[in-house]
Design a protein around this motif. Sequence first.
Motif, PDB file in Angstrom:
ATOM      1  N   HIS A 184       0.980  -6.054   5.752  1.00 37.34           N
ATOM      2  CA  HIS A 184       1.874  -6.800   6.636  1.00 37.34           C
ATOM      3  C   HIS A 184       1.213  -7.219   7.943  1.00 37.34           C
ATOM      4  O   HIS A 184       1.680  -8.127   8.605  1.00 37.34           O
ATOM      5  N   TYR A 185       0.059  -6.606   8.275  1.00 36.92           N
ATOM      6  CA  TYR A 185      -0.628  -7.056   9.487  1.00 36.92           C
ATOM      7  C   TYR A 185      -1.098  -8.512   9.361  1.00 36.92           C
ATOM      8  O   TYR A 185      -1.173  -9.229  10.332  1.00 36.92           O
TER       9      TYR A 185
ATOM     10  N   PHE B  31      -5.373   0.348  17.447  1.00 37.52           N
ATOM     11  CA  PHE B  31      -3.964   0.478  17.044  1.00 37.52           C
ATOM     12  C   PHE B  31      -3.464   1.782  17.630  1.00 37.52           C
ATOM     13  O   PHE B  31      -4.075   2.838  17.424  1.00 37.52           O
TER      14      PHE B  31
ATOM     15  N   LYS C  41       1.302 -11.056  10.782  1.00 38.83           N
ATOM     16  CA  LYS C  41       1.644 -11.066  12.212  1.00 38.83           C
ATOM     17  C   LYS C  41       1.099 -12.337  12.875  1.00 38.83           C
ATOM     18  O   LYS C  41       0.004 -12.788  12.548  1.00 38.83           O
TER      19      LYS C  41
ATOM     20  N   LYS D  34       0.830  -1.203   0.000  1.00 38.74           N
ATOM     21  CA  LYS D  34       0.000   0.000   0.000  1.00 38.74           C
ATOM     22  C   LYS D  34       0.871   1.261   0.000  1.00 38.74           C
ATOM     23  O   LYS D  34       2.025   1.171   0.397  1.00 38.74           O
TER      24      LYS D  34
ATOM     25  N   HIS E   2      -5.019  -2.259   7.477  1.00 40.86           N
ATOM     26  CA  HIS E   2      -4.672  -3.179   8.568  1.00 40.86           C
ATOM     27  C   HIS E   2      -5.884  -3.516   9.448  1.00 40.86           C
ATOM     28  O   HIS E   2      -6.168  -4.680   9.708  1.00 40.86           O
TER      29      HIS E   2
ATOM     30  N   LYS F 257      -1.579   8.029  16.084  1.00 42.82           N
ATOM     31  CA  LYS F 257      -0.140   8.229  16.251  1.00 42.82           C
ATOM     32  C   LYS F 257       0.076   9.168  17.426  1.00 42.82           C
ATOM     33  O   LYS F 257      -0.821   9.933  17.787  1.00 42.82           O
TER      34      LYS F 257
ATOM     35  N   TYR G  99       4.827  11.813   3.174  1.00 42.11           N
ATOM     36  CA  TYR G  99       3.963  10.698   2.741  1.00 42.11           C
ATOM     37  C   TYR G  99       2.650  10.731   3.507  1.00 42.11           C
ATOM     38  O   TYR G  99       1.562  10.725   2.945  1.00 42.11           O
TER      39      TYR G  99
ATOM     40  N   ARG H 220       8.236  11.506   8.345  1.00 40.30           N
ATOM     41  CA  ARG H 220       7.484  10.782   7.312  1.00 40.30           C
ATOM     42  C   ARG H 220       6.238  11.574   6.902  1.00 40.30           C
ATOM     43  O   ARG H 220       5.360  11.063   6.231  1.00 40.30           O
TER      44      ARG H 220
ATOM     45  N   ARG I 113       2.434   2.184  22.626  1.00 41.19           N
ATOM     46  CA  ARG I 113       2.418   1.472  21.343  1.00 41.19           C
ATOM     47  C   ARG I 113       1.742   0.124  21.571  1.00 41.19           C
ATOM     48  O   ARG I 113       2.202  -0.674  22.399  1.00 41.19           O
TER      49      ARG I 113
ATOM     50  N   ASP J 130      -3.926   5.136   5.995  1.00 45.27           N
ATOM     51  CA  ASP J 130      -2.633   4.539   6.343  1.00 45.27           C
ATOM     52  C   ASP J 130      -2.802   3.254   7.155  1.00 45.27           C
ATOM     53  O   ASP J 130      -2.037   2.311   6.996  1.00 45.27           O
TER      54      ASP J 130
ATOM     55  N   GLN K 288       0.478  -6.885  19.468  1.00 44.43           N
ATOM     56  CA  GLN K 288       1.834  -6.421  19.773  1.00 44.43           C
ATOM     57  C   GLN K 288       1.766  -5.271  20.755  1.00 44.43           C
ATOM     58  O   GLN K 288       0.727  -4.601  20.821  1.00 44.43           O
TER      59      GLN K 288
ATOM     60  N   GLU L  50       0.227   4.124  18.459  1.00 45.56           N
ATOM     61  CA  GLU L  50       1.684   4.266  18.406  1.00 45.56           C
ATOM     62  C   GLU L  50       2.085   5.411  19.321  1.00 45.56           C
ATOM     63  O   GLU L  50       1.351   6.405  19.409  1.00 45.56           O
TER      64      GLU L  50
HETATM   65  C1  BG6 Z   1       2.380   0.965   8.200  1.00 44.26           C
HETATM   66  C2  BG6 Z   1       1.984   2.404   8.315  1.00 44.26           C
HETATM   67  O1  BG6 Z   1       1.603   0.302   7.256  1.00 44.26           O
HETATM   68  O2  BG6 Z   1       2.221   0.335   9.458  1.00 44.26           O
HETATM   69  C3  BG6 Z   1       2.761   3.104   9.387  1.00 44.26           C
HETATM   70  O3  BG6 Z   1       2.199   3.040   7.057  1.00 44.26           O
HETATM   71  C4  BG6 Z   1       2.679   2.346  10.684  1.00 44.26           C
HETATM   72  O4  BG6 Z   1       2.306   4.433   9.553  1.00 44.26           O
HETATM   73  C5  BG6 Z   1       3.019   0.889  10.486  1.00 44.26           C
HETATM   74  O5  BG6 Z   1       3.594   2.932  11.591  1.00 44.26           O
HETATM   75  C6  BG6 Z   1       2.807   0.069  11.735  1.00 44.26           C
HETATM   76  O6  BG6 Z   1       3.305  -1.216  11.556  1.00 44.26           O
HETATM   77  P1  BG6 Z   1       3.819  -2.058  12.784  1.00 44.26           P
HETATM   78  O7  BG6 Z   1       4.067  -3.404  12.215  1.00 44.26           O
HETATM   79  O8  BG6 Z   1       5.047  -1.382  13.284  1.00 44.26           O
HETATM   80  O9  BG6 Z   1       2.723  -2.035  13.786  1.00 44.26           O
END
Ligand code: BG6
Length: 493
Positions: free
Chosen positions: A182-183, A218, A186, A152, A244, A340, A230, A227, A345, A239, A381, A220
């Motif tokens: 990528h989620y 989610f 996990k 993405k 995710h 964010k 973007y 960043r 986190r 995002d 996580q 962080e």
């Molecule tokens: C990404 C986002 O897809 O996932 C980021 O673009 C985000 O903004 C990240 O920080 C989080 O991934 P993870 O695996 O660190 O939780």
Amino acid sequence: WNTTSLSVVVVGASGDLAKKKIFPALFALYYEGLLPPDFSIFGFARSKMTDAEFRDMIAGSLTCRVSAKDKCIEATEKFLKRCFYSPGQYDDAKSFSELNQRMGEVERGSGKPRSNRMFFLSIPPNVFIAAAGGAADYCSTKTGWTRVIVEKPFGRDSASSAALGRGLAAHLKEEQIYRIDHYLGKELIENLTVLRFSNLVFEPLWSRQYIRNVQVIFSENFGTEGRGGYFDQYGIMRDVIQNHLVQILALFAMEQPVSLNAEDIRNEKVKVLRCMRPVKLEDTVLGQYRSRVHGGRTLPGYLDDKTVPEGSLTPTFAACAMFINNARWDGVPFLLKAGKALHTRRAEIRVQFRHVPGSLYKHKFGPDLDNSTNELVIRIQPKESIYLKINNKVPGLGLRLDTTKLDLQYGNAYNAKELPDAYERLLLDVVNGDKRLFIRNDELEAAWDLFTPVLHESESRRVTPELYPYGSRGPVGAHYLAAKYGVRWGDLA
Ligand code: BG6
């Protein structure tokens, strides 16, 4: 693999994702003996670099999870010898022809008559189609498969995503395209279907009859930090939530698939997404973090990030309520929240169950009955864990009840100090042609359909996000949203 070599090309090799995730994941797979014996890795990017410089660049990010130091150094050296670099422009046919030539030479050197090739496009969206075309048209192998992984953002809304889809389809067949989220790689997300469909204590309860609400959260504890360029074009909904969190929701709520094969699973995910109503603006809370002085330090606000345009209204926090219009989930709020620069986190799913009907112990919990209902927490996580909050008698002579946890901590139970990174699992799946954890085109379409109206409306109305201090628990509006549906956020309880 006796007769076939594998070439992996990372397009955008000098980018952040490549350095932080892709090369380390490839190395981990190599180290664990999961890559075919004759593999080579090619970096492709605009910067001019020699093979040696490229190897130096990636060497620093390669780590061995479990191993003696000397074994790790030896493996790193062997791995780096198989890494090559070919500079070029993403929209330039000649650059891809040169890459193709380079790959051909290395592959022939392996002595194998056949070669498979996979490309990871880790590049900005504006060069996506050009690079996919370059890879497919000039670098496809004639003696094996060619697969292309795309990451993405897959567009900004339904229309741009469809345009991107058409652009990719002009060069590649759907079976060659691997849309990564990528989620889905996990560990605890992989486990979600196992947890639900293989445990009799959960499966029958997975419906509106027993579940009051579901929360996918989610957070962080850091901001955009450079960043912003973007991020500002996308915002937190595009995002994190549209991809995710929605993927998690789909896996959580889908019906049992006919089998574990990729098409059956993805059929169920699409089906449940298509049962959902698009998110409404009145069911959405948008926020943006502002600066805050903490411990004598000033934590910068989003607008203080030099890469963020002045006066930006882009949300760095969003919460929304969603509903699934089917027999299983009718009326159950699914609350999604992502932000964010919050206080911690963490990513987790919280399932709040209904009250026990006619409970003998109602009076023991006083007016705050909600605190006494069961809650299942799947902590994705950090510190992966699954726990269930239950009511229990406090040991002793009196009859006092307490809410406590049945607690599965991965670190203790599996001695799993460090689990494989999501990219390892996903890259291995691409090598094996397993698409279970990749997003199908119609799934992507369904996910965009849920968010496109609210994104357009909030942007055209220039909705001002609610400010929240860096390191806080987010905007107060999120509480009101939950309260509107009789819900309390479990992570803030
Ligand atoms: C990404 C986002 O897809 O996932 C980021 O673009 C985000 O903004 C990240 O920080 C989080 O991934 P993870 O695996 O660190 O939780």
